[in-house]
Design an enzyme around this catalytic site. Structure first.
Site, PDB file in Angstrom:
ATOM      1  N   TYR A 108       0.746  -1.231  -0.021  1.00 39.82           N
ATOM      2  CA  TYR A 108       0.039   0.074  -0.060  1.00 39.82           C
ATOM      3  C   TYR A 108       0.923   1.153   0.063  1.00 39.82           C
ATOM      4  CZ  TYR A 108      -3.484   3.354   1.691  1.00 39.82           C
ATOM      5  OH  TYR A 108      -4.141   4.799   1.749  1.00 39.82           O
ATOM      6  N   ASP A 211       9.485   3.272  -0.330  1.00 42.08           N
ATOM      7  CA  ASP A 211       8.600   3.889   0.333  1.00 42.08           C
ATOM      8  C   ASP A 211       8.534   3.534   2.180  1.00 42.08           C
ATOM      9  OD1 ASP A 211       5.945   4.661   1.530  1.00 42.08           O
ATOM     10  OD2 ASP A 211       4.755   3.573   0.189  1.00 42.08           O
ATOM     11  N   LYS A 239       4.070   9.370   8.530  1.00 41.15           N
ATOM     12  CA  LYS A 239       4.039   8.771  10.028  1.00 41.15           C
ATOM     13  C   LYS A 239       4.857   9.164  11.109  1.00 41.15           C
ATOM     14  CE  LYS A 239       1.478   5.068   7.944  1.00 41.15           C
ATOM     15  NZ  LYS A 239       0.145   4.730   8.355  1.00 41.15           N
TER      16      LYS A 239
END
Ligand SMILES: Cc1ncc(COP(=O)(O)O)c(C=O)c1O
Length: 403
Positions: A108, A211, A239
């Site tokens: 994702y 990522d 995050k």
């Protein structure tokens, strides 16, 4: 409904207290309401929250970032991880002059249209074969032509990747990968896998986008690229970088990121809130806190203690479950397998309903975690030994209930 948090604990609307192992999908690396960050925000707010102009706060955040992430000759801030991965792909396409890109099953990368292919778990019979994977969009409302530029590949399988890169490598702008597969729980790369991916991308001229939205600033000061010794062309963050404030970042060499400089042929990256002053203040303070000696050693030790304790509980109760991952991030899989290596293992061999029942039972014993098996347990700097002991006691009771 949760009402407030402090350190590693949260309270719901009825005043019940829980130890939080979800930590806002991993964003809260310093736990809730860290006193340093609270005072940084209060003070910064009194001077004006945002100017949509360059600030010394942004420079300070960028300097600290570059000091920690070795591949970051330049860093560019956005507001979310999704914005960062979106920008990374645009940069890669502009830099290479190619359009297609490769993504892996089960990874994702945010909710930007072209990434939403096989990012969720599905019934094993719907997946096709590793050589010819079924292409399953994760959302309505995306024109199927969007995916014409996406090459889909199984992850953690060197032979499959070599075949696919042999066939498509020359036409790819980029290969994007999570360094460890964090959106099917916690699935580390097989030994040498990332290194081989690095070689293949280099040979084909495709850029490697790592990522690190989940893994960045979590496993090591320089993220998983430091932990695994990989040098990506572009990497993306979010995050933990913002310790609870909305942030994304794209990092890489000047030759690629300077394409955003003002010109007729620039790569556009706009956004009213990019480099938001409050966020930049928090990022700089957060990175200072994370740079304190021993921080990562403690995060790893705390996480490894939780993993060992949970494994022991499952063994004592003869529950078929594995605890996979290491240090500050891990996941529990109810399965007969010894390990989950990829998306297909996850879809075929993991009892996600059992996991959900287990997590609901933990909630009754004061542990807060999301029931989605695709997420992961997070250790923050706020977690203490007492929290881990409470988790192990709760798991012990929940296992008794599982039988
Ligand atoms: C690996 C990865 N990349 C990108 C994103 C998108 O980040 P955000 O939710 O901040 O848009 C996520 C979010 O979970 C993610 O796990």
């Amino acid at each position: 409904m949760l009402e407030r948090g402090r350190g590693s604990h949260v309270w719901d609307a009825d005043g019940n207290e829980y130890v939080d192992f979800m930590m806002s999908f991993g964003a809260l690396i310093q736990g809730h309401a860290h006193p340093t960050l609270v005072s940084v925000v209060s003070e910064a707010m009194s001077q004006g929250s945002h100017f949509a102009a360059a600030t010394s706060a942004e420079v300070e955040a960028a300097e600290r970032f570059r000091h920690m992430v070795l591949s970051a000759e330049v860093v560019r801030f956005a507001n979310t991880g999704s914005e960062a991965t979106m920008l990374a792909l645009r940069l890669a396409r502009a830099h290479t002059g190619r359009t297609k890109f490769l993504k892996f099953e089960g990874h994702y990368h945010g909710w930007y249209d072209p990434y939403l292919l096989n990012a969720h778990g599905h019934a094993p019979e719907a997946l096709g074969t590793p050589d010819n994977p079924a292409r399953i969009p994760d959302s309505e409302g995306i024109p199927l032509t969007t995916f014409d530029d996406v090459v889909l590949a199984p992850w953690n399988d060197v032979a499959a990747m070599e075949r696919i890169m042999h066939r498509h490598g020359y036409e790819l702008a980029a290969v994007i990968t999570e360094p460890l597969m964090a959106n099917m729980g916690c699935i580390p790369p097989r030994d040498g896998y990332l290194q081989r991916l690095r070689e293949l991308t280099r040979e084909s001229g495709a850029l490697l986008i790592l990522d690190e939205v989940v893994t960045g600033f979590r496993y090591a000061p320089g993220g998983c690229q430091e932990y695994y010794g990989i040098r990506p062309d572009i990497s993306t963050f979010g995050k933990a970088l913002g310790a609870g404030f909305p942030v994304g970042a794209v990092a890489g060499p000047r030759a690629i990121l300077d394409r955003m400089r003002w010109s007729d042929k620039m790569v556009l990256h706009y956004g009213t809130f990019n480099g938001h002053r409050l966020t930049m203040k928090v990022v700089a303070a957060n990175l200072d806190l994370l740079s304190a000696p021993g921080t990562y050693r403690e995060l790893h030790a705390m996480g490894d203690a939780a993993i060992a304790g949970l494994r022991d509980v499952f063994r004592r109760h003869k529950v078929k479950a594995i605890v996979q991952g290491f240090g500050p991030m891990f996941q529990i899989y109810f399965t007969d397998r010894d390990a989950i290596h990829d998306y297909r293992d996850y879809c075929a061999c993991v009892d996600t309903n059992r996991y959900s029942r287990f997590v609901h039972s933990l909630l009754e014993h004061g542990i807060y975690m999301t029931p989605s098996n695709g997420l992961h347990w997070i250790i923050s700097t706020a977690h203490a030994e007492a929290d881990i002991e409470k988790l192990i006691r709760a798991a012990d009771r929940a296992c008794a209930g599982l039988a």
